[in-house]
Every structure is written in structure tokens, then in C-alpha cells.
Design an enzyme around this catalytic site. Structure first.
Site, PDB file in Angstrom:
ATOM      1  N   ARG A 203       0.932  -1.268  -0.165  1.00  0.00           N
ATOM      2  CA  ARG A 203      -0.120  -0.013  -0.069  1.00  0.00           C
ATOM      3  C   ARG A 203       0.868   1.212   0.000  1.00  0.00           C
ATOM      4  NH1 ARG A 203       1.848   1.937   3.645  1.00  0.00           N
ATOM      5  NH2 ARG A 203       0.539   3.931   3.461  1.00  0.00           N
TER       6      ARG A 203
ATOM      7  N   ASP B 182      -1.973  10.828  -2.713  1.00  0.00           N
ATOM      8  CA  ASP B 182      -2.784   9.488  -3.546  1.00  0.00           C
ATOM      9  C   ASP B 182      -2.934  10.206  -4.975  1.00  0.00           C
ATOM     10  OD1 ASP B 182      -3.201   8.766  -0.796  1.00  0.00           O
ATOM     11  OD2 ASP B 182      -2.936   6.910  -2.052  1.00  0.00           O
TER      12      ASP B 182
ATOM     13  N   ARG C 158      -7.105  -0.358  -7.077  1.00  0.00           N
ATOM     14  CA  ARG C 158      -7.470   0.886  -6.441  1.00  0.00           C
ATOM     15  C   ARG C 158      -7.433   2.092  -7.051  1.00  0.00           C
ATOM     16  NH1 ARG C 158      -4.278   1.297  -0.758  1.00  0.00           N
ATOM     17  NH2 ARG C 158      -6.046   2.291  -0.047  1.00  0.00           N
TER      18      ARG C 158
HETATM   19  O1  MRU Z   1      -4.742   3.182   1.772  1.00  0.00           O
HETATM   20  P1  MRU Z   1      -3.092   3.471   1.920  1.00  0.00           P
HETATM   21  O2  MRU Z   1      -2.835   2.958   3.121  1.00  0.00           O
HETATM   22  O3  MRU Z   1      -2.622   2.998   0.590  1.00  0.00           O
HETATM   23  O4  MRU Z   1      -3.266   4.724   1.816  1.00  0.00           O
HETATM   24  C1  MRU Z   1      -1.899   5.797   1.940  1.00  0.00           C
HETATM   25  C2  MRU Z   1      -1.826   7.266   1.725  1.00  0.00           C
HETATM   26  O5  MRU Z   1      -2.883   7.554   2.054  1.00  0.00           O
HETATM   27  C3  MRU Z   1      -0.375   7.704   1.746  1.00  0.00           C
HETATM   28  O6  MRU Z   1      -0.646   8.938   2.384  1.00  0.00           O
HETATM   29  C4  MRU Z   1      -0.259   8.050   0.182  1.00  0.00           C
HETATM   30  O7  MRU Z   1      -0.378   6.696  -0.481  1.00  0.00           O
HETATM   31  C5  MRU Z   1       1.314   8.692   0.039  1.00  0.00           C
HETATM   32  S1  MRU Z   1       2.416   7.289   0.195  1.00  0.00           S
HETATM   33  C6  MRU Z   1       3.926   7.815  -0.094  1.00  0.00           C
END
Ligand code: MRU
Length: 349
Positions: A47, A235, A89
Site C-alpha cells: 500500500r 494519492d 485501487r
Molecule cells: O490506503 P493506503 O494505506 O494505501 O493510503 C496511503 C496514503 O494515503 C498515503 O498518504 C499516500 O499513499 C502517500 S504514500 C507515499
């Protein structure tokens, strides 16, 4: 100390660090098929936007490495596989960006074996490039920290969320080493606790002074004057600088504005989606409501209680003080200052 990695290419399969088991167990999964990689991405075993993009590029290779059709048949197969992988995702644009880049490179190859080999090369290149970009981004972020910064971060943006050192967390780690960061506050990041499980683990491992708080302690900490700066990852960032990040980020940005605390975002250019201006157009991944009604497999709400589990929210650009990329610190108006990504950065496959 062993360097952290989200995944490694082992010559015939991917070794993937199962992030759902951290901080208690460090276990590596063997991923040899597209389906296994999609499942690992869906279950958040891997993730963090950049790491998910790299994993997606490997999924494409694993799905097509046994392809036995003609060059003409490869084109729809590539596009179909890319669409399936990117859909796992939908919010983090890095996933669509990475598979698009792999598809674009494969298209230029004259034969099926060359195209399949190029898919693996793209995945390996992405891993290497992200590491390098993180390193530059970390150096670029140092000036925003001032002298003895008490920072608040959110979710997890460290080495195992990326191809290497991390984004926001890499800046904070580097800042700590340089004496510019005095303390880091880590909200736990409900419902899946990436802050408590992963950020706390990575910062502790690096020896950074840090304190874990509940998400709802953020306003109190700020009201007490104990936070000098908020620094988070992203993201997806739109062309005008709206920022999708872990659910709860918007609340922190609004609080930071209220208490006149700078709110910065760190991300590599692979997170910028030039096809969108308005953050309202970013698709928000909705997760299984059981992630809200249950904790560690146990119900914490009445049976059949309706629940909602949006994984991300969008912070409007006017709440963002600056965006740090591998090319520098970009200030508003972001539509004019954000650096263009490379030509591989298409929106959706
Ligand atoms: O759902 P996740 O754990 O993948 O969410 C991750 C985040 O929101 C992070 O802040 C983002 O991906 C940046 S990772 C460098």
C-alpha cells in the site's frame, strides 16, 4: 540495519512485505501471478500510492509473461490486463500511471517477447526511479522545516509506501538527522492504523523522537501550540493542486488553517494527474464497511450497523501551503508552478 523495501524482484517472482502484519511480524509473501498481486494490493499487503504503482507494473508483467498469442493479439490483452490492474485501487493515480507507462513502452516493441521483456523492465525502472526521486524530494523538503520543527504527519509515507526512502516521512527522517526536526506527532489513522502500525514503526526504527496520538487529538495538540507544521503525502494531486490523501487529511488541513500552521504535501510527480483540475472528480475508493464496524476481526458496533468506509478525502488547493516534489517546493498558484510529469503520465488505461 537492513534497508526497508515494500517488494523485491527475485528473478522469477516478487517478494512482497506483508504490511498488514506489521509491526508485530515481518513476513514476505511470494507473488508469482497477476491475481496474487491484485489480491495483495486489494488487501493492502502492499500500500502507499507509489508502492502500489510499482506493484501494479509487476502485476502486468506477471499476467502477461506466459502470453502465447500474436503481436496483434497482445494489444487488447495488454489493455484489458492494465484496466483490470488499475481498477483494484482507483484513487491513487500512481497505479494507472505505472501500468499506462508499461503499456506505452510495450507498444513500441516489434515482437511479443520484446514487449513482455519491456513490461518487466518498466517495473524494475519504476522501482529504481522512485527511490531516486524520493531521495531528491527529501533533500528539497528540508528548507520548509526551519530549525526545531515539531511536525505532524498522517497515515504512512515511509520507505515501504514507496520504491525507496518515502515521501513526507523521508523529509522528516532527513530533517531529524539534520537537527531540523525536534519531534513528530503521529495520528493513528483510523480505521486501518497505518500511522500507529507503520509510521510509528518506521520512525522508532530510525530513532526519531515521535509520539502517537489518536486522530481526534490533533485539534487539541494544535490548540496547545505544539505543532509547527503538518506534512502529509498524496494519492493524487490535480493540475490545480487539489490533493487526495488518506481519509482524515482534509480535517487536518482545515485545522491547520484555523491555527495558522503551514500545511505541506510531499509527492513525486507520478502522483500528479494532469487530466483533472477539480479534486471533486477524483474517484474515491470505498472500502468494506467491516473495516469500520470491526477491529482486529472483532465487532465494535451493533450487528448490521450501517457504516461507510471512504479510504480517501480531497483537500482543496487553497488549504495547501506548498507541494514538495523531486524537482523542488512548489507554491500557489499550483496550476502554474507544478512541474509536468513525463509523457508516460496518462490518466486511465
Ligand atoms: O490506503 P493506503 O494505506 O494505501 O493510503 C496511503 C496514503 O494515503 C498515503 O498518504 C499516500 O499513499 C502517500 S504514500 C507515499
Amino acid at each position: 540495519m537492513e534497508e526497508l523495501a515494500a517488494l523485491r524482484w527475485e528473478g522469477d517472482f516478487v517478494s512482497l512485505l506483508d504490511q498488514t502484519l506489521l509491526p508485530h511480524r515481518t513476513a514476505w509473501r511470494r507473488i508469482a501471478t497477476q491475481e496474487e498481486m491484485e489480491e495483495a494490493i486489494r488487501r493492502l499487503q502492499v500500500r502507499g500510492a507509489p508502492a502500489v504503482g510499482i506493484a501494479g507494473a509487476f502485476a502486468l508483467y506477471l499476467g502477461l509473461r506466459g502470453f502465447s498469442g500474436s503481436r496483434d493479439e497482445l494489444v487488447p490483452a495488454l489493455q484489458g490486463t492494465a484496466r483490470a490492474v488499475a481498477a483494484v485501487r482507483p484513487t491513487a493515480v500512481n497505479l494507472a500511471w505505472a501500468v499506462n507507462r508499461a503499456v506505452a513502452a510495450a507498444h513500441t516493441c516489434p515482437t511479443v517477447p520484446a514487449a513482455v521483456a519491456s513490461l518487466l523492465k518498466t517495473a524494475l525502472d519504476l522501482l529504481q526511479e522512485d527511490r531516486e526521486h524520493n531521495s531528491r524530494l527529501a533533500a528539497n523538503g528540508l528548507p520548509i522545516l526551519g530549525k526545531t520543527c515539531r511536525a505532524m504527519t498522517y497515515c504512512h509515507t515511509g520507505a515501504i509506501a514507496t520504491g525507496g526512502h518515502g515521501t513526507a516521512l523521508a523529509i522528516l527522517r532527513r530533517g531529524w538527522q539534520a537537527g531540523a526536526v525536534a519531534h513528530v506527532y503521529i495520528p493513528e489513522t483510523r480505521p486501518l492504523l497505518q500511522g500507529a502500525r507503520l509510521t510509528a514503526w518506521e520512525l522508532k526504527r530510525a530513532g526519531v523522537a515521535a509520539t502517537l496520538v489518536t486522530d481526534n487529538a490533533a485539534a487539541w495538540l494544535m490548540s496547545q501550540g505544539r505543532v509547527d507544521l503538518v506534512l502529509v503525502g498524496a494519492d493524487r494531486i490535480t493540475a490545480r493542486g487539489d490533493v487526495a490523501n488518506k481519509i482524515g487529511t482534509l480535517g487536518l488541513a482545515i485545522l491547520a488553517r484555523h491555527y495558522e500552521i503551514p500545511f505541506y504535501v510531499a509527492a513525486t510527480r507520478s502522483t500528479i494527474d494532469w487530466s483533472l483540475a477539480d479534486g471533486g472528480d477524483i474517484p474515491i475508493e470505498m472500502r468494506d464497511p467491516r473495516e469500520v464496524t470491526h477491529f482486529s476481526g472483532r465487532a465494535v458496533a451493533p450487528a448490521r450497523m450501517p457504516a461507510l468506509a471512504p479510504a480517501f478525502d480531497v483537500t482543496p488547493a487553497p488549504l495547501v501551503t506548498g507541494i514538495i516534489t523531486e524537482l523542488g517546493v512548489h507554491r500557489p498558484p499550483f496550476a502554474e508552478t507544478l512541474p509536468r510529469a513525463d509523457p508516460g503520465a496518462l490518466a486511465s488505461p
